[in-house]
Enzyme design. Structure first.
Site, mmCIF file in Angstrom:
data_model
loop_
_atom_site.group_PDB
_atom_site.id
_atom_site.type_symbol
_atom_site.label_atom_id
_atom_site.label_comp_id
_atom_site.label_asym_id
_atom_site.label_seq_id
_atom_site.Cartn_x
_atom_site.Cartn_y
_atom_site.Cartn_z
ATOM 1 C CD GLU A 248 -2.577 1.155 2.374
ATOM 2 O OE1 GLU A 248 -3.646 0.340 2.561
ATOM 3 O OE2 GLU A 248 -2.559 2.143 3.413
ATOM 4 N NE ARG A 274 -3.361 36.655 -13.508
ATOM 5 C CZ ARG A 274 -4.018 37.430 -13.596
ATOM 6 N NH1 ARG A 274 -4.937 37.819 -14.762
ATOM 7 N NH2 ARG A 274 -4.282 38.410 -12.609
ATOM 8 C CD GLN A 285 15.409 34.565 -10.053
ATOM 9 O OE1 GLN A 285 15.400 35.791 -9.690
ATOM 10 N NE2 GLN A 285 16.268 33.833 -10.147
#
Length: 388
Positions: A248, A274, A285
């Site tokens: 798991e 954008r 940056q």
């Protein structure tokens, strides 16, 4: 289920990716809002995933699976996550595959395999992994549920909490004490039919994330189970748990990692598009550094799970690997979700996929053993130089 001619792994990945996008992502925002109280919200999708081969990807072919390697299975499940926007469904499917089905496949006798694996692989039955109790989680030595030997089998009593799929499960892998005087070796594992008298299930919990599949409580009150319910031998429950939780922890986030890749790609596109004042924010940056770190976390996570798969395929046993994978991948999933939200600004705070990813990925650092528990385990292996 089953295939007379298996697809190549590349074809399988493409099939899973398309299926995740076209089928499993359907109405996910509304289903997330409603939660998983009504099985009709998710059961049809679960069965569709089973029929597509998700729950049989590396199960033995004689029980309806495809018998693929761990490495190929990870690739296919990663692709499923790239297409699927329902992280709850991905968690439920991977949880059953790695924690429950593998335990039955490896530790079950031929009767148990024939009885349960075809139904689980085909989606006819849902299985829960019933370990956690009020005072026992990753440390199973605190388990208080008991299975008292009787003339015809065992009498099971106890309560299990925070159990994925429990409210809708048909069968559970239950861990209980059969000999309290033997410490860790007094625990046994059972495959329990949840239609048995004395079994009760709670309503689904209200959760902040992974809301599209249920989590709840199982209560066992003088439940009579036959000898054939015993998985492995009496007293082997601790060893079975260690193996099932290792599978798991190593692979349950296989599909979440695909979702992480999709989120990264979409974040890059957002930052390119954008452009306040005509300047794309990806040229900032701070933003580009965040995206670079997201890429690094994704690449490291993928390499860690691939390494775990290669080790198992090669027969290598390294007890530290599952904890390293669980710790690193869970933390990376959450951090990338938070960074994607930061980059989107106010729009990332609106209800929708971005905030849902944060809620879903917040749960990954807890389920299957918290990040703090994984650090303790890694430290313990280092102190003892354990590599078995």
């Amino acid at each position: 289920m089953g295939y007379t001619l298996m697809l190549s792994i590349d074809e399988k990945c493409e099939e899973f990716r398309n299926f995740g996008h076209e089928v499993l992502s359907e109405d996910v925002e509304e289903r997330d809002r409603r939660g998983a109280k009504d099985p009709s919200d998710w059961m049809g999708l679960w069965q569709s995933a089973a029929h597509k081969g998700v729950l049989g990807i590396n199960m033995p072919q004689q029980f309806g699976g495809e018998g693929r390697s761990f490495t190929d299975s990870f690739q296919a499940l990663h692709s499923l996550g790239e297409g699927c926007r329902d992280n709850g469904m991905l968690l439920g499917l991977n949880g059953q595959l790695w924690a429950m089905q593998h335990s039955i496949s490896v530790f079950g006798n031929e009767h148990q395999k024939a009885k349960w694996l075809p139904a689980l692989v085909d989606g006819e039955a849902v299985c829960a992994h019933a370990v956690t109790e009020t005072n026992s989680g990753s440390d199973v030595t605190g388990i208080r549920a008991t299975a008292e030997k009787t003339k015809y089998g065992y009498r099971l009593n106890g309560e299990k909490i925070w159990i994925g799929m429990a409210p809708a499960a048909d069968v559970a892998q239950v861990f209980a004490i059969t000999n309290p005087d033997h410490g860790a070796w007094g625990m046994s594992a059972f495959i329990v039919d949840l239609k048995s008298p004395g079994v009760s299930k709670s309503a689904p919990y209200d959760k902040s994330g992974h809301r599209t599949v249920p989590t709840g409580k199982l209560t066992f009150e003088d439940v009579e189970i036959p000898d054939e319910s015993l998985l492995g031998s009496e007293g082997s429950g601790h060893a079975i748990f260690n193996q099932s939780i290792a599978w798991e922890r190593s692979f349950i986030f296989s599909s979440h990692l695909g979702a992480m890749k999709r989120q990264l790609d979409e974040t890059v596109l957002f930052a390119r598009d954008r452009a306040p004042n005509g300047k794309p924010i990806i040229n900032n940056q701070t933003v580009s550094n965040r995206i670079a770190d997201m890429q690094v976390r994704y690449e490291i996570s993928r390499l860690l799970i691939e390494n775990a798969a290669r080790e198992i395929d090669a027969g290598v046993k390294n007890r530290m690997t599952p904890s390293v994978v669980k710790l690193s991948v869970a933390e990376a999933l959450l951090e990338n979700a938070l960074q994607a939200q930061r980059i989107r600004g106010a729009s990332g705070y609106l209800t929708g996929e971005c905030e849902r990813m944060v809620r879903d990925m917040a749960g990954t650092i807890t389920l299957g053993g918290t990040s703090d528990i994984q650090r303790l385990l890694i430290s313990a292996y280092q102190k003892g130089a354990v590599r078995t």
